[in-house]
Design an enzyme around this catalytic site. Structure first.
Site, PDB file in Angstrom:
ATOM      1  N   HIS A 160       4.077 -10.174   3.249  1.00 55.92           N
ATOM      2  CA  HIS A 160       3.118 -11.093   3.894  1.00 55.92           C
ATOM      3  C   HIS A 160       2.312 -11.910   2.900  1.00 55.92           C
ATOM      4  O   HIS A 160       1.544 -12.785   3.291  1.00 55.92           O
ATOM      5  CB  HIS A 160       2.214 -10.347   4.886  1.00 55.92           C
ATOM      6  CG  HIS A 160       1.151  -9.474   4.293  1.00 55.92           C
ATOM      7  ND1 HIS A 160      -0.161  -9.866   4.229  1.00 55.92           N
ATOM      8  CD2 HIS A 160       1.193  -8.223   3.759  1.00 55.92           C
ATOM      9  CE1 HIS A 160      -0.891  -8.886   3.694  1.00 55.92           C
ATOM     10  NE2 HIS A 160      -0.089  -7.876   3.402  1.00 55.92           N
TER      11      HIS A 160
ATOM     12  N   CYS B 267      -8.840  -7.250   2.595  1.00 58.33           N
ATOM     13  CA  CYS B 267      -8.638  -5.941   3.198  1.00 58.33           C
ATOM     14  C   CYS B 267      -9.999  -5.334   3.564  1.00 58.33           C
ATOM     15  O   CYS B 267     -10.080  -4.435   4.355  1.00 58.33           O
ATOM     16  CB  CYS B 267      -7.910  -5.013   2.222  1.00 58.33           C
ATOM     17  SG  CYS B 267      -6.685  -5.802   1.218  1.00 58.33           S
TER      18      CYS B 267
ATOM     19  N   GLN C 110       0.453  -9.823  -5.691  1.00 55.92           N
ATOM     20  CA  GLN C 110      -0.068 -11.193  -5.644  1.00 55.92           C
ATOM     21  C   GLN C 110       0.752 -12.149  -6.508  1.00 55.92           C
ATOM     22  O   GLN C 110       0.602 -13.367  -6.401  1.00 55.92           O
ATOM     23  CB  GLN C 110      -1.538 -11.217  -6.109  1.00 55.92           C
ATOM     24  CG  GLN C 110      -2.494 -10.540  -5.144  1.00 55.92           C
ATOM     25  CD  GLN C 110      -2.661 -11.308  -3.827  1.00 55.92           C
ATOM     26  OE1 GLN C 110      -2.289 -12.476  -3.708  1.00 55.92           O
ATOM     27  NE2 GLN C 110      -3.213 -10.639  -2.828  1.00 55.92           N
TER      28      GLN C 110
ATOM     29  N   ASN D 101      -6.008  -9.764  -6.961  1.00 49.64           N
ATOM     30  CA  ASN D 101      -6.082 -10.432  -5.666  1.00 49.64           C
ATOM     31  C   ASN D 101      -7.362 -11.237  -5.475  1.00 49.64           C
ATOM     32  O   ASN D 101      -7.383 -12.219  -4.758  1.00 49.64           O
ATOM     33  CB  ASN D 101      -5.948  -9.397  -4.539  1.00 49.64           C
ATOM     34  CG  ASN D 101      -6.822  -8.190  -4.772  1.00 49.64           C
ATOM     35  OD1 ASN D 101      -6.716  -7.517  -5.794  1.00 49.64           O
ATOM     36  ND2 ASN D 101      -7.704  -7.900  -3.839  1.00 49.64           N
TER      37      ASN D 101
ATOM     38  N   THR E 134       0.855  -1.204   0.000  1.00 50.03           N
ATOM     39  CA  THR E 134       0.000   0.000   0.000  1.00 50.03           C
ATOM     40  C   THR E 134       0.884   1.245   0.000  1.00 50.03           C
ATOM     41  O   THR E 134       0.673   2.179  -0.788  1.00 50.03           O
ATOM     42  CB  THR E 134      -0.924   0.005   1.237  1.00 50.03           C
ATOM     43  OG1 THR E 134      -1.721  -1.181   1.203  1.00 50.03           O
ATOM     44  CG2 THR E 134      -1.828   1.226   1.255  1.00 50.03           C
TER      45      THR E 134
ATOM     46  N   THR F   3      14.339   5.003  10.616  1.00 54.09           N
ATOM     47  CA  THR F   3      15.136   3.793  10.900  1.00 54.09           C
ATOM     48  C   THR F   3      14.403   2.570  10.367  1.00 54.09           C
ATOM     49  O   THR F   3      13.201   2.421  10.560  1.00 54.09           O
ATOM     50  CB  THR F   3      15.366   3.675  12.420  1.00 54.09           C
ATOM     51  OG1 THR F   3      15.971   4.895  12.858  1.00 54.09           O
ATOM     52  CG2 THR F   3      16.278   2.507  12.749  1.00 54.09           C
TER      53      THR F   3
ATOM     54  N   SER G 100       4.858  -7.243  -1.513  1.00 52.19           N
ATOM     55  CA  SER G 100       4.702  -7.231  -0.057  1.00 52.19           C
ATOM     56  C   SER G 100       5.091  -8.574   0.543  1.00 52.19           C
ATOM     57  O   SER G 100       4.747  -9.622  -0.013  1.00 52.19           O
ATOM     58  CB  SER G 100       3.227  -6.933   0.250  1.00 52.19           C
ATOM     59  OG  SER G 100       3.027  -6.830   1.625  1.00 52.19           O
TER      60      SER G 100
HETATM   61  C1  LIG Z   1      -2.702  -6.607  -5.310  1.00 54.93           C
HETATM   62  C2  LIG Z   1      -2.438  -6.012  -3.958  1.00 54.93           C
HETATM   63  N1  LIG Z   1      -1.819  -4.825  -3.885  1.00 54.93           N
HETATM   64  C3  LIG Z   1      -1.553  -4.252  -2.697  1.00 54.93           C
HETATM   65  C4  LIG Z   1      -1.913  -4.854  -1.518  1.00 54.93           C
HETATM   66  C5  LIG Z   1      -1.594  -4.174  -0.225  1.00 54.93           C
HETATM   67  O1  LIG Z   1      -0.542  -4.826   0.412  1.00 54.93           O
HETATM   68  P1  LIG Z   1      -0.072  -4.459   1.898  1.00 54.93           P
HETATM   69  O2  LIG Z   1      -0.982  -5.238   2.797  1.00 54.93           O
HETATM   70  O3  LIG Z   1       1.342  -4.921   1.971  1.00 54.93           O
HETATM   71  O4  LIG Z   1      -0.187  -3.008   2.070  1.00 54.93           O
HETATM   72  C6  LIG Z   1      -2.570  -6.085  -1.547  1.00 54.93           C
HETATM   73  C7  LIG Z   1      -3.027  -6.738  -0.288  1.00 54.93           C
HETATM   74  O5  LIG Z   1      -4.140  -7.184  -0.174  1.00 54.93           O
HETATM   75  C8  LIG Z   1      -2.827  -6.690  -2.805  1.00 54.93           C
HETATM   76  O6  LIG Z   1      -3.439  -7.873  -2.899  1.00 54.93           O
END
Ligand SMILES: Cc1ncc(COP(=O)(O)O)c(C=O)c1O
Length: 383
Positions: free
Chosen positions: A202, A327, A180, A152, A71, A239, A200
């Protein structure tokens, strides 16, 4: 034992990642910007992670900027491009973007800072090259093309390389959200034609709250966006999240080494799930292009069935899935991605996303296939 089929929302952290993070927390007490031995050891850990990230996506380490996630990285590119644009402020994106792109773009449009052309996706979720070319030629002054490599919600893949080639032919740089895709298919930033690429940790069995932006240096340099420190080449002061960055690096290393095996395993289970659903549940329809799709994602409409109620019923049986973008879970708005693909609000509400991870097993998939017919029947009867 619960069955977790919501890996597009987030993935469990691999033990190797957790171990590396825990060791980093204990071992690196210095500030990575300090010139003493403790600081330099911490700096080396960060630079090692930078190499691991770069290696996974075919970039040079110095092109990688660590962020708090995708994000932040998406916002940094969108705001940065606009801030540094000499005059024109027009962006081409699509109607099926992730909210971390769609919402900043909408906010910028509201302030009048930007005009936006959203290229429609077709009923399979793909951007047609002809529609994309039409959007490019409708304006002679576009500042940026913003693309989502893998959706996603549906897992549908765009032909980013072909679209980027069209954009570059007109001198327009390309921002690619590959969040993704990284860890689920081979991603090479130059082959895809991305000037900026975002992902990302996670989503690939790394920790939450850390991600990265690759800036290839093929387009105008973006301005600093978090000022107040020289970290990340002065672009993102503050940092560094050292344990998170170390975890991201290890997750990338594992993803690179295991990519082919992971892809084969997830694709096999995903197909097993779809064939089982098709065989045992009447009135189902797969959402999204079945050929151009992530190896781990299956989005299904259970016609006439309330998706949120089915999600709860599955949860009660120990199975975690999603009705749309995680989300937004908790929200009962129909998925904007499915609406953009021409589904009605009822069809979108009847859809569930199953997203697999490398640790899912055949037995888990068989269990889900066995559960679904009676759960779907029960939920349909409530309608
Ligand atoms: C395609 C996509 N972009 C961006 C994000 C946002 O990622 P983050 O949770 O690292 O901000 C997601 C998370 O759901 C995603 O699936």
């Amino acid at each position: 034992m619960r069955i977790y089929l919501d890996h597009n929302a987030t993935t469990p952290v691999r033990p190797e990642v957790a171990d590396a993070m825990s060791a980093a927390l204990r071992e690196y007490g210095g500030n990575p910007s300090s010139p003493h031995a403790e600081g330099m050891a911490a700096r080396r850990a960060i630079e090692r992670a930078r190499e691991q990230v770069a290696h996974l996506v075919g970039a040079e380490p110095e092109q990688v900027i660590f962020t708090s996630g995708a994000t932040e990285a998406n916002n940094a590119v969108l705001h940065g491009v606009l801030e540094s644009a000499p005059r024109a402020r027009h962006i081409v994106s699509s109607t099926a973007d992730h909210p971390s792109v769609a919402e900043p773009l909408a906010a910028l449009c509201e302030t009048g800072a930007l005009s936006l052309t959203q290229v429609p996706v077709d009923e399979d979720g793909r951007i047609r090259v002809s529609a994309f070319e039409a959007a490019l030629t409708s304006r002679a002054d576009s500042t940026l093309v913003s693309l989502l490599l893998a959706n996603n919600e549906t897992g549908v893949l765009q032909d980013a390389a072909a679209l980027a080639e069209r954009a570059h032919a007109q001198g327009i740089p390309v921002h690619l959200d590959a969040t993704q895709a990284v860890g689920k298919l081979p991603v090479a930033v130059a082959t895809l034609g991305a000037d900026w690429l975002v992902a990302s940790a996670h989503k690939l069995n790394g920790p939450k709250g850390v991600g990265f932006l690759v800036e290839r240096g093929t387009a105008r340099a973006l301005p600093a966006y978090l000022r107040g420190g020289s970290q990340e080449k002065g672009r993102r002061g503050g940092t560094e999240n050292l344990p998170g960055i170390v975890g991201l690096g290890v997750a990338c290393e594992l993803a690179r080494l295991e990519l082919a095996a992971r892809m084969a395993q997830m694709e096999k289970l995903r197909d097993q799930l779809w064939q089982g659903i098709e065989r045992s549940v009447p009135r189902v329809r797969r959402n999204g292009d079945a050929a151009f799709v992530l190896c781990n994602t299956l989005n299904v409409e259970f016609i006439g069935c309330a998706g949120d109620v089915l999600l709860q019923a599955l949860d009660g049986e120990g199975v975690a899935v999603s009705t749309g973008a995680a989300c937004h879970s908790g929200s009962i708005d129909p998925s904007s991605v499915l609406l953009a693909m021409g589904r009605s609000p009822e069809q979108a509400r009847a859809s569930l996303r199953f997203s697999l991870g490398f640790s899912n097993t055949e037995a888990e998939i068989e269990r889900v296939i066995a559960l679904l017919p009676s759960l779907v029947r029960r939920v349909r009867e409530l309608e």
